[in-house]
Scaffold this motif. Sequence first.
Motif, PDB file in Angstrom:
ATOM      1  N   TYR A 209      22.886  -4.986   5.015  1.00 47.16           N
ATOM      2  CA  TYR A 209      23.696  -5.664   5.936  1.00 47.16           C
ATOM      3  C   TYR A 209      23.391  -6.513   6.358  1.00 47.16           C
ATOM      4  O   TYR A 209      23.400  -7.190   6.219  1.00 47.16           O
ATOM      5  N   LEU A 210      22.494  -6.249   7.402  1.00 48.49           N
ATOM      6  CA  LEU A 210      21.727  -7.369   8.618  1.00 48.49           C
ATOM      7  C   LEU A 210      20.942  -8.030   7.656  1.00 48.49           C
ATOM      8  O   LEU A 210      20.677  -9.553   8.395  1.00 48.49           O
ATOM      9  N   ALA A 211      19.728  -7.712   6.325  1.00 51.12           N
ATOM     10  CA  ALA A 211      19.705  -8.687   5.368  1.00 51.12           C
ATOM     11  C   ALA A 211      20.477  -9.915   5.361  1.00 51.12           C
ATOM     12  O   ALA A 211      20.297 -10.820   5.010  1.00 51.12           O
ATOM     13  N   GLY A 212      21.988  -9.175   4.438  1.00 52.19           N
ATOM     14  CA  GLY A 212      22.872 -10.409   4.275  1.00 52.19           C
ATOM     15  C   GLY A 212      23.399 -11.090   5.231  1.00 52.19           C
ATOM     16  O   GLY A 212      23.685 -12.279   4.702  1.00 52.19           O
ATOM     17  N   LEU A 213      23.031 -10.899   6.357  1.00 51.11           N
ATOM     18  CA  LEU A 213      23.362 -11.801   7.387  1.00 51.11           C
ATOM     19  C   LEU A 213      23.144 -12.813   7.319  1.00 51.11           C
ATOM     20  O   LEU A 213      23.530 -13.827   8.349  1.00 51.11           O
ATOM     21  N   PHE A 214      21.565 -12.631   7.158  1.00 49.32           N
ATOM     22  CA  PHE A 214      20.740 -13.710   7.783  1.00 49.32           C
ATOM     23  C   PHE A 214      19.911 -14.179   5.923  1.00 49.32           C
ATOM     24  O   PHE A 214      19.417 -15.133   5.795  1.00 49.32           O
ATOM     25  N   GLN A 215      21.166 -14.252   4.917  1.00 48.70           N
ATOM     26  CA  GLN A 215      20.419 -14.207   3.446  1.00 48.70           C
ATOM     27  C   GLN A 215      20.437 -15.397   3.539  1.00 48.70           C
ATOM     28  O   GLN A 215      19.580 -16.385   2.464  1.00 48.70           O
ATOM     29  N   TRP A 233       9.520 -18.030 -11.442  1.00 50.26           N
ATOM     30  CA  TRP A 233       9.281 -15.911 -10.736  1.00 50.26           C
ATOM     31  C   TRP A 233      10.242 -16.468  -9.448  1.00 50.26           C
ATOM     32  O   TRP A 233      10.795 -15.215  -8.934  1.00 50.26           O
ATOM     33  N   GLU A 234       9.982 -17.084  -8.741  1.00 54.31           N
ATOM     34  CA  GLU A 234      10.263 -17.888  -7.550  1.00 54.31           C
ATOM     35  C   GLU A 234      12.727 -17.687  -7.718  1.00 54.31           C
ATOM     36  O   GLU A 234      12.097 -17.469  -6.561  1.00 54.31           O
ATOM     37  N   VAL A 235      12.111 -18.896  -8.750  1.00 53.91           N
ATOM     38  CA  VAL A 235      13.716 -19.139  -9.205  1.00 53.91           C
ATOM     39  C   VAL A 235      14.677 -18.301  -8.899  1.00 53.91           C
ATOM     40  O   VAL A 235      15.651 -17.528  -8.477  1.00 53.91           O
ATOM     41  N   ALA A 236      13.528 -17.381 -10.123  1.00 49.87           N
ATOM     42  CA  ALA A 236      14.795 -15.213 -11.077  1.00 49.87           C
ATOM     43  C   ALA A 236      14.768 -15.385  -9.779  1.00 49.87           C
ATOM     44  O   ALA A 236      16.143 -14.148  -8.899  1.00 49.87           O
ATOM     45  N   GLY A 237      13.802 -14.713  -8.428  1.00 53.28           N
ATOM     46  CA  GLY A 237      13.713 -14.041  -7.353  1.00 53.28           C
ATOM     47  C   GLY A 237      14.195 -14.642  -6.328  1.00 53.28           C
ATOM     48  O   GLY A 237      14.991 -13.711  -6.066  1.00 53.28           O
ATOM     49  N   SER A 238      14.772 -15.751  -6.392  1.00 52.64           N
ATOM     50  CA  SER A 238      15.869 -16.090  -5.350  1.00 52.64           C
ATOM     51  C   SER A 238      17.405 -15.499  -5.770  1.00 52.64           C
ATOM     52  O   SER A 238      18.167 -15.261  -5.224  1.00 52.64           O
ATOM     53  N   ARG A 239      17.727 -15.586  -6.678  1.00 54.54           N
ATOM     54  CA  ARG A 239      18.757 -15.745  -7.055  1.00 54.54           C
ATOM     55  C   ARG A 239      18.937 -13.355  -7.218  1.00 54.54           C
ATOM     56  O   ARG A 239      19.343 -13.433  -6.940  1.00 54.54           O
ATOM     57  N   LEU A 240      17.962 -13.101  -6.999  1.00 52.55           N
ATOM     58  CA  LEU A 240      18.361 -11.715  -7.476  1.00 52.55           C
ATOM     59  C   LEU A 240      18.386 -11.290  -6.136  1.00 52.55           C
ATOM     60  O   LEU A 240      19.350 -10.565  -6.391  1.00 52.55           O
ATOM     61  N   PHE A 241      17.227 -11.549  -5.298  1.00 52.36           N
ATOM     62  CA  PHE A 241      18.059 -11.600  -4.167  1.00 52.36           C
ATOM     63  C   PHE A 241      19.483 -11.894  -3.646  1.00 52.36           C
ATOM     64  O   PHE A 241      19.982 -11.000  -2.867  1.00 52.36           O
ATOM     65  N   SER A 242      20.208 -12.631  -4.346  1.00 49.95           N
ATOM     66  CA  SER A 242      21.494 -13.549  -3.908  1.00 49.95           C
ATOM     67  C   SER A 242      22.389 -11.739  -4.020  1.00 49.95           C
ATOM     68  O   SER A 242      23.471 -11.756  -3.402  1.00 49.95           O
ATOM     69  N   LEU A 243      21.984 -11.728  -5.864  1.00 50.86           N
ATOM     70  CA  LEU A 243      23.027 -10.417  -6.329  1.00 50.86           C
ATOM     71  C   LEU A 243      22.945  -9.033  -5.400  1.00 50.86           C
ATOM     72  O   LEU A 243      23.622  -8.376  -5.306  1.00 50.86           O
ATOM     73  N   VAL A 244      21.224  -8.874  -5.612  1.00 48.52           N
ATOM     74  CA  VAL A 244      21.059  -7.242  -4.712  1.00 48.52           C
ATOM     75  C   VAL A 244      21.415  -7.356  -3.319  1.00 48.52           C
ATOM     76  O   VAL A 244      22.343  -5.992  -3.163  1.00 48.52           O
TER      77      VAL A 244
END
Length: 295
Positions: A209-215, A233-244
């Motif tokens: 939740y804290l990570a999502g507040l500063f996503q 992989w950097e683009v995929a990593g950023s999109r995966l971060f947004s999903l998780v």
Amino acid sequence: MIRMAWITSGYIPSPGRMAVIAGTTFTQLVRMKVFLFLGLFAVALLALSSFRLSAVLKNSAYGAMRVFGLFFCVAATALIIPRDAEDRILYTILCKPVPRIDYLMGKVLGVLALTLVAVLLMDAVMTLVLWMRTDTVVAEQIASLKGRYTLEEMQPYLDRIRLQGATWNVQTGLGVMMCEFVVLSSLTLLMSCVTNGTIISALLTFMIYLAGLFQTQALSLWVGSGTDGLSWWEVAGSRLFSLVFPNFQIYSVTDSALNGRLIPLSLFGTLALITLGYFVFHMTLAAWLFRKKEF
């Protein structure tokens, strides 16, 4: 890819079974005497009604509802599966022809139902106090300005005062807050299926939740001004971060309601669709993980 065997084996959710499990969960949570918090909330608002500014009331009420919702959704959702396992209720339910997705959906819907009832009750108290206080302030201002200005001249000033009181925009803000609680509950349930402990799943949820507040800020540092020059992989990593990590920052538009700014219904609809997407993703992954557990 979902196998046809899952469908033919009764994997399709049943609203009836989910409603029964949700009702049982609702009753269990009511016995935890959650509504004692509502009494304290009402007393606190009545004490704050002595303040001249309605903004103080709204900020305090919103803050209390947000704190209650955040902690209740996480604590209650993280507790339901371990408690059912400890009380042997989980084994009694799963030994019957009840798909595990129905069990999970019923549990999280029971938590959300009690959260909604609590928020509606607090909203009713807040609206009543705001309505009474706003009328008092407006009457005081009319009495103090009478003789120097006409009612037509005072109207824009009085309208600004009323915008700080109970409006439909405040209710829209509460709807956005409930969307946030929906995502938080489904995320907590997912963490409960990942881990085996109530405290660990609750702590993981709060960390996400804290990570999502500063996503938004984190992704800006990661990708910079755009995706040009980044590896795949950097683009995929950023999109995966947004999903998780759900972007809880998008629900901060409730602050607009506190300041009297309008929350468009189109924006609320967009947030509701995003919330549904997060909820479906979390519940699907939770159901897949829960099927792997031995009960």
